[in-house]
Design a protein around this motif. Structure first.
Motif, PDB file in Angstrom:
ATOM      1  N   GLN B 140      -8.138  -5.317  -0.216  1.00  0.00           N
ATOM      2  CA  GLN B 140      -6.431  -5.308  -0.442  1.00  0.00           C
ATOM      3  C   GLN B 140      -5.699  -5.846   0.332  1.00  0.00           C
ATOM      4  N   SER B 146       1.179  -4.766   2.520  1.00  0.00           N
ATOM      5  CA  SER B 146       1.291  -4.245   1.597  1.00  0.00           C
ATOM      6  C   SER B 146       2.195  -3.362   0.992  1.00  0.00           C
ATOM      7  N   SER B 151       3.588  -8.360  -0.256  1.00  0.00           N
ATOM      8  CA  SER B 151       2.437  -8.430  -1.209  1.00  0.00           C
ATOM      9  C   SER B 151       2.580  -8.182  -2.834  1.00  0.00           C
ATOM     10  N   HIS B 333      -1.109   2.631   3.838  1.00  0.00           N
ATOM     11  CA  HIS B 333      -1.866   1.601   3.525  1.00  0.00           C
ATOM     12  C   HIS B 333      -3.403   1.572   3.996  1.00  0.00           C
TER      13      HIS B 333
END
Lengths: 87, 356
Positions: B140, B146, B151, B333
């Motif tokens: 990720q 994020s 993102s 995150h």
């Protein structure tokens, strides 16, 4: 190709045209390349050839990072070109 | 040997007068800088010294900006093969010059990834304790990426690049080029340079600044590439060629889809944290509006272009950003990032400075 003295957007010019010419001539002696070639490359660094993609990553940068460039984006780009030739 | 005696250099298959050849050639002349030699030439000691002198909130502001560059450069580097496939589309005239240019393009994106990866693991490692997950291999983006619109931009870009590379359809190429070259590189990255220029005045980091200068010089060619590519597609649409119909609308639609994510990212890096290094969100919005107009009105002259759209979308996005809990998002995150590191070691990319 945009002329080196006519580029705008993203940074202010503070050096005179005479200063730019002297810097180009010094770079020409240092690199062994014609002044015209260096001027073209520096202009390309600043406007990427379109006149609408002005490189503010270079042109807007002046403070703190390069004391020899006297805050003018054209001199900043010239320093970058000289470094590019070394690395 | 006199000039008259020198042989004239000729090519048979490569059109050296092509705009794409010029982009390729400039990539050779200006885009082959070496990250390792840059570090040797500028040094990293001053950056480490300045970095260690910064307050935590100042470090956090840099971390928010650089995280976006690390992840997006990584994502676009992994799209390198798709750029080459896309440029080989039969709808783009089977141009060897375009494919030649695309090889240099892909190389520069890989190098940008190398630079930012090196920098966060060498200088900013206290605010980036873990950086090894690879988004395309089960990982990720970094938690700060994020937490903001960057993102989402990365996801859109990857999806459109895959479609454009797979079917080579002109409208898909237009959407991919709009996301990648107009919005990510043309607005978001150039907005990032605006922020870093201001932040550098408060905390000059010479190696980071020089790296940014080389990166932005490469990206300038990429924006030019995007404008040339989209202009070519628009010209064929305006000539009435059936396969190219819908290009103008697709460019405008995609730009409007991406813009809120760009504004959200800019807010996240500046106004959301009281802007300790003076990045200047309001100034960025003004500059973004100029870039938007220059790209979509002055350069591409889109039929669908509507004045005032930028300010309306930006205002709405900023209002929503003002209500966002970015710290909570980062925390969330960071937890999932840590879980992925713990759960699946195969997701972890090891190597480079961090493991020395």
């Amino acid at each position: 190709m945009t002329d080196l003295t006519e580029i705008g957007g993203g940074g202010e010019f503070t050096a005179s045209d005479d200063e730019i010419e002297r810097a180009l001539e010094a770079a020409s002696d240092e690199l062994g390349e014609p002044v015209e070639t260096i001027a073209e490359e520096v202009a390309y660094i600043l406007d990427s050839g379109t006149g609408s993609a002005t490189n503010e990553g270079v042109a807007g940068t002046s403070v703190g990072a390069n004391a020899t460039a006297a805050s003018d984006p054209r001199l900043e780009a010239l320093e970058l070109y000289k470094l590019n030739n070394r690395i | 040997m006199s000039l008259q005696d020198m042989p004239v250099v000729e090519t048979g298959r490569v059109d050296m007068d092509s705009k794409w050849f010029e982009l390729y050639q400039k990539g050779i002349e200006l885009g082959t800088w070496d990250v390792s030699k840059l570090v040797d030439a500028i040094g990293v000691e001053e950056d480490i010294e300045v970095w260690n002198s910064l307050e935590p909130e100042q470090k956090e502001q840099w971390a928010r900006l650089i995280a976006a560059f690390v992840d997006l450069e990584h994502a676009v580097a992994e799209d390198g093969r798709r750029i080459i496939e896309q440029m080989a589309s039969p709808y783009l005239d089977d141009s060897i010059e375009k494919e030649m240019y695309a090889t240099v393009f892909a190389m520069t994106e890989a190098k940008h990834t190398q630079f930012f990866d090196m920098y966060i693991n060498t200088v900013m490692d206290d605010v980036f304790p873990e950086t090894h997950l690879d988004i395309r291999r089960g990982g990720q983006p970094l938690p700060r990426t994020s937490a903001c619109g960057m993102s989402k931009l990365g996801e859109r870009q990857g999806a459109h690049m895959a479609l454009a590379a797979n079917n080579g359809d002109p409208v898909e190429i237009a959407r991919a080029a709009t996301t990648y070259h107009m919005m990510v590189e043309g607005i978001a990255a150039r907005g990032g340079y605006f922020l870093k220029n201001n932040m550098m005045q408060e905390s000059p980091l010479p190696l980071l600044n020089k790296g940014f200068q080389f990166v932005s010089t490469d990206e300038g060619r990429h924006v030019t590439h995007g404008l040339e590519l989209l202009s070519e597609l628009l010209e064929k649409e305006r000539a009435g060629i059936p396969e190219y119909q819908g290009v103008d609308e697709a460019i405008w639609e995609e730009s409007l889809e991406c813009l809120p994510h760009v504004i959200d990212t800019a807010y996240f890096v500046s106004a959301a944290m009281d802007d300790p290094l003076g990045a200047d969100f309001d100034g960025l919005i003004q500059r973004g509006m100029e870039l938007w107009h220059a790209q979509f009105k002055e350069a591409l002259d889109l039929d669908h272009y509507a004045p005032n759209t930028f300010s309306q979308v930006a205002q709405q996005a900023a209002t929503e950003a003002d209500e966002a809990d970015y710290d909570g998002r980062i925390e969330h995150h960071a937890e999932t990032y840590a879980k992925k590191l713990d759960l699946d070691e195969s997701n972890v990319v090891r190597g480079g400075v961090a493991d020395d």
